[in-house]
Write an enzyme that holds these catalytic residues in place. Sequence first.
Site, PDB file in Angstrom:
ATOM      1  N   ARG A 163      -5.121   0.593   6.926  1.00 21.92           N
ATOM      2  CA  ARG A 163      -6.321   1.382   6.013  1.00 21.92           C
ATOM      3  C   ARG A 163      -7.508   1.807   6.830  1.00 21.92           C
ATOM      4  O   ARG A 163      -8.457   2.412   6.270  1.00 21.92           O
ATOM      5  CB  ARG A 163      -6.850   0.558   4.887  1.00 21.92           C
ATOM      6  CG  ARG A 163      -5.842  -0.083   3.683  1.00 21.92           C
ATOM      7  CD  ARG A 163      -6.471  -0.956   2.851  1.00 21.92           C
ATOM      8  NE  ARG A 163      -5.298  -1.297   1.802  1.00 21.92           N
ATOM      9  CZ  ARG A 163      -5.169  -0.612   0.768  1.00 21.92           C
ATOM     10  NH1 ARG A 163      -6.166   0.351   0.581  1.00 21.92           N
ATOM     11  NH2 ARG A 163      -4.300  -0.996  -0.205  1.00 21.92           N
ATOM     12  N   ARG A 198      -4.309   7.113 -17.003  1.00 23.12           N
ATOM     13  CA  ARG A 198      -3.323   5.981 -16.869  1.00 23.12           C
ATOM     14  C   ARG A 198      -3.693   5.040 -17.953  1.00 23.12           C
ATOM     15  O   ARG A 198      -4.847   4.603 -18.048  1.00 23.12           O
ATOM     16  CB  ARG A 198      -3.560   5.416 -15.509  1.00 23.12           C
ATOM     17  CG  ARG A 198      -2.359   4.119 -15.197  1.00 23.12           C
ATOM     18  CD  ARG A 198      -2.276   4.051 -13.835  1.00 23.12           C
ATOM     19  NE  ARG A 198      -3.520   3.480 -12.980  1.00 23.12           N
ATOM     20  CZ  ARG A 198      -3.542   3.229 -11.685  1.00 23.12           C
ATOM     21  NH1 ARG A 198      -2.564   3.629 -10.964  1.00 23.12           N
ATOM     22  NH2 ARG A 198      -4.606   2.994 -11.128  1.00 23.12           N
ATOM     23  N   ARG A 213      -7.816   0.565 -17.522  1.00 27.32           N
ATOM     24  CA  ARG A 213      -8.492  -0.436 -16.776  1.00 27.32           C
ATOM     25  C   ARG A 213      -9.956   0.092 -16.320  1.00 27.32           C
ATOM     26  O   ARG A 213      -9.817   1.344 -16.125  1.00 27.32           O
ATOM     27  CB  ARG A 213      -7.689  -0.623 -15.439  1.00 27.32           C
ATOM     28  CG  ARG A 213      -6.138  -1.152 -15.519  1.00 27.32           C
ATOM     29  CD  ARG A 213      -5.544  -1.646 -14.213  1.00 27.32           C
ATOM     30  NE  ARG A 213      -5.796  -0.390 -13.087  1.00 27.32           N
ATOM     31  CZ  ARG A 213      -5.069  -0.590 -11.912  1.00 27.32           C
ATOM     32  NH1 ARG A 213      -4.661  -1.576 -11.891  1.00 27.32           N
ATOM     33  NH2 ARG A 213      -5.469   0.372 -11.292  1.00 27.32           N
ATOM     34  N   LYS A 222       1.323   7.019  -3.514  1.00 29.32           N
ATOM     35  CA  LYS A 222       1.828   6.399  -2.036  1.00 29.32           C
ATOM     36  C   LYS A 222       2.918   5.325  -2.785  1.00 29.32           C
ATOM     37  O   LYS A 222       3.940   5.262  -2.274  1.00 29.32           O
ATOM     38  CB  LYS A 222       0.775   5.445  -1.633  1.00 29.32           C
ATOM     39  CG  LYS A 222      -0.299   6.270  -0.920  1.00 29.32           C
ATOM     40  CD  LYS A 222      -1.218   5.503   0.150  1.00 29.32           C
ATOM     41  CE  LYS A 222      -2.110   4.541  -0.752  1.00 29.32           C
ATOM     42  NZ  LYS A 222      -2.990   5.179  -1.942  1.00 29.32           N
ATOM     43  N   ARG A 253     -14.367   4.860  -5.885  1.00 31.19           N
ATOM     44  CA  ARG A 253     -13.014   4.604  -5.035  1.00 31.19           C
ATOM     45  C   ARG A 253     -12.775   5.555  -4.121  1.00 31.19           C
ATOM     46  O   ARG A 253     -12.360   5.221  -2.807  1.00 31.19           O
ATOM     47  CB  ARG A 253     -12.060   4.194  -6.056  1.00 31.19           C
ATOM     48  CG  ARG A 253     -12.075   3.070  -6.920  1.00 31.19           C
ATOM     49  CD  ARG A 253     -11.158   2.943  -8.017  1.00 31.19           C
ATOM     50  NE  ARG A 253      -9.844   2.887  -7.471  1.00 31.19           N
ATOM     51  CZ  ARG A 253      -8.640   2.894  -8.151  1.00 31.19           C
ATOM     52  NH1 ARG A 253      -8.813   3.367  -9.622  1.00 31.19           N
ATOM     53  NH2 ARG A 253      -7.617   2.853  -7.488  1.00 31.19           N
TER      54      ARG A 253
END
Length: 223
Positions: A89, A123, A168, A14, A179
Amino acid sequence: MVKIIFLGPPGSGKGTYSSRIGPELVIPHISTGDLLRNEVKGDSELGKKAAEYMNKGNLVPDDLVIEILKKRVEKPDCERGFILDGFPRTLNQAKALDKITNIDMVINLYLPDDILITKLSGRRVCRNCGDNYNVTDIKDDERGIYMAPLLPKKEGVCDKCGGELYQRDDDKPEVIKERLEVYYQKTKSLIDYYTEKGILKQFNVNAVPDIMVPKILKLIRSG
C-alpha cells in the site's frame, strides 16, 4: 510463471478480479487481510504477534506483514506465481517486498472518482453472512461505462441466507471521498515506483467483471 500485484482505489474491484483471475492462471490469490486473519486463527507465533496489534485496532507493522507474506509465497502452490491483493500500500512496503520476491507485473485498476462514489454508495451487505449486492445501475454513454446492478431477488433481503441487507457507514458518499483522498496520497509514490520499473500497466474498468476478466487475462498473457 507470473507474480502480479493488483492496485486500485476502493471500489475498483481488486478483490473481485484477483479472486477470479487467480484460478484462471492456476496461481493463488493472496489477500493480506485474509492472510493475517488466517495466521491469527491458526494461532501461529506470527499470528500471535499480529493479534496483539489487531486486537487493539492498530495496524500490523510492515516488517511483521512481510514476514507473514514471505512464509506464504514460499509455499509450493506459489511456485508458478501468485496475485497480491491489498499489498503493498506504500512505497516502503513495496521496497520491503522487493527483498523477498520479484514482481513481474502491476495492474492498476482505474475508474473515475464520481463512478467509484456512485458504485460504492450502492453497495449493500448482508448483516448475517456478509454477502454483497449493488443497487446502482451505472450507464455513462459519454465515457463508455456500463455497470448493471447486482440485485437480490427480494429487496433488502440476502438471497444466500435471508439476512438483512444494509449500507455500511464507510460506503456513504462523504466517507468514500475521504477514503479516496487517503488512497491517492498514499499510493502516488507507489505508482510512480512501479512505473519507473516499467512493470505497471493501467487498466480502465468500464463494465461488469464478466466482461472485464477476459480483457485483464489478455493483458496479463500479452506480457
